[in-house]
Design a protein around this motif. Sequence first.
Motif, PDB file in Angstrom:
ATOM      1  N   UNK A  36       0.716  -1.156  -0.095  1.00 21.46           N
ATOM      2  CA  UNK A  36      -0.081  -0.233  -0.101  1.00 21.46           C
ATOM      3  C   UNK A  36       0.808   1.220   0.026  1.00 21.46           C
ATOM      4  N   UNK A  37       2.131   1.187   0.672  1.00 18.91           N
ATOM      5  CA  UNK A  37       3.022   2.526   0.481  1.00 18.91           C
ATOM      6  C   UNK A  37       3.700   2.497  -0.728  1.00 18.91           C
ATOM      7  N   UNK A  38       3.661   1.678  -1.566  1.00 22.70           N
ATOM      8  CA  UNK A  38       4.493   1.804  -2.787  1.00 22.70           C
ATOM      9  C   UNK A  38       3.658   2.155  -4.075  1.00 22.70           C
ATOM     10  N   UNK A  39       4.258   3.140  -4.618  1.00 20.46           N
ATOM     11  CA  UNK A  39       3.548   3.958  -5.824  1.00 20.46           C
ATOM     12  C   UNK A  39       3.554   2.610  -6.939  1.00 20.46           C
ATOM     13  N   UNK A  50       9.215   2.229  -7.386  1.00 14.58           N
ATOM     14  CA  UNK A  50       7.692   2.083  -8.006  1.00 14.58           C
ATOM     15  C   UNK A  50       7.645   0.676  -8.487  1.00 14.58           C
ATOM     16  N   UNK A  51       6.451   0.092  -8.536  1.00  9.99           N
ATOM     17  CA  UNK A  51       6.155  -1.222  -9.100  1.00  9.99           C
ATOM     18  C   UNK A  51       6.209  -2.217  -7.964  1.00  9.99           C
ATOM     19  N   UNK A  52       6.191  -3.430  -8.450  1.00 11.97           N
ATOM     20  CA  UNK A  52       6.465  -4.484  -7.305  1.00 11.97           C
ATOM     21  C   UNK A  52       7.640  -4.975  -7.146  1.00 11.97           C
ATOM     22  N   UNK A  53       8.566  -4.738  -8.116  1.00 13.07           N
ATOM     23  CA  UNK A  53      10.063  -5.178  -7.737  1.00 13.07           C
ATOM     24  C   UNK A  53      10.999  -3.760  -7.812  1.00 13.07           C
ATOM     25  N   UNK A  54      12.199  -4.416  -7.111  1.00 14.74           N
ATOM     26  CA  UNK A  54      13.389  -3.324  -7.163  1.00 14.74           C
ATOM     27  C   UNK A  54      14.463  -4.286  -7.090  1.00 14.74           C
ATOM     28  N   UNK A  55      15.370  -4.152  -8.151  1.00 17.27           N
ATOM     29  CA  UNK A  55      16.558  -4.922  -8.267  1.00 17.27           C
ATOM     30  C   UNK A  55      17.580  -4.023  -8.594  1.00 17.27           C
ATOM     31  N   UNK A  56      18.546  -4.283  -7.473  1.00 16.10           N
ATOM     32  CA  UNK A  56      19.946  -3.634  -7.316  1.00 16.10           C
ATOM     33  C   UNK A  56      21.101  -4.519  -6.960  1.00 16.10           C
ATOM     34  N   UNK A  75      17.248  -8.409  -4.518  1.00 17.52           N
ATOM     35  CA  UNK A  75      15.969  -8.670  -5.223  1.00 17.52           C
ATOM     36  C   UNK A  75      14.857  -8.429  -4.239  1.00 17.52           C
ATOM     37  N   UNK A  76      14.192  -7.304  -4.239  1.00 20.57           N
ATOM     38  CA  UNK A  76      13.207  -6.882  -3.442  1.00 20.57           C
ATOM     39  C   UNK A  76      11.692  -7.205  -4.075  1.00 20.57           C
ATOM     40  N   UNK A  77      10.550  -7.518  -3.453  1.00 21.26           N
ATOM     41  CA  UNK A  77       9.118  -7.750  -4.059  1.00 21.26           C
ATOM     42  C   UNK A  77       8.300  -7.003  -2.968  1.00 21.26           C
ATOM     43  N   UNK A  78       7.822  -5.957  -3.514  1.00 23.53           N
ATOM     44  CA  UNK A  78       7.201  -4.974  -2.458  1.00 23.53           C
ATOM     45  C   UNK A  78       5.481  -5.583  -2.522  1.00 23.53           C
ATOM     46  N   UNK A  79       5.373  -6.423  -1.547  1.00 20.97           N
ATOM     47  CA  UNK A  79       4.020  -6.787  -1.222  1.00 20.97           C
ATOM     48  C   UNK A  79       3.933  -7.128   0.067  1.00 20.97           C
ATOM     49  N   UNK A  80       2.725  -7.048   0.650  1.00 22.53           N
ATOM     50  CA  UNK A  80       2.504  -7.911   2.138  1.00 22.53           C
ATOM     51  C   UNK A  80       1.773  -9.051   1.874  1.00 22.53           C
ATOM     52  N   UNK A  81       1.655  -9.473   0.672  1.00 21.25           N
ATOM     53  CA  UNK A  81       1.155 -11.033   0.408  1.00 21.25           C
ATOM     54  C   UNK A  81       2.241 -11.947   0.647  1.00 21.25           C
TER      55      UNK A  81
END
Length: 132
Positions: A36-39, A50-56, A75-81
Amino acid sequence: MKHPKMVRWDNTLKAMFDEIDDYLEDTYGKMYSLHPNRPARGKTSNKEHDGLFNIGAAFSPGFGSELGRGYVVDIEISTLEHIDPLERDKIEHDVIHQINIRLPRFFPDRSLKVEKDGRIYKIYGDLSLGNL
């Protein structure tokens, strides 16, 4: 202030990860609801935010590592699920495959690899700034 060659290296690495981010969003972006806090994808000027993923990746001097110095892949996946561990493994392996495909294009004339180093993935090899 960073050396201009280091800035080029970082920008090239970022461009590669942005391309992989787009691939992941296209391939897996509908599998989980966004935190919910991620654009939403494309709502910021930086794909990291933004979006579901952040790769760095972040540089590691490699102390205690079998592969030595290199860049630890994050590898980050921005979800509460809840993400099933098998599905997370599938996504991680896909990210590593995408990195391996792109390293020769983004860093030509350089011997770079990405492999598991203990519990992390690391980009390692010719990290010199000489040809930038």
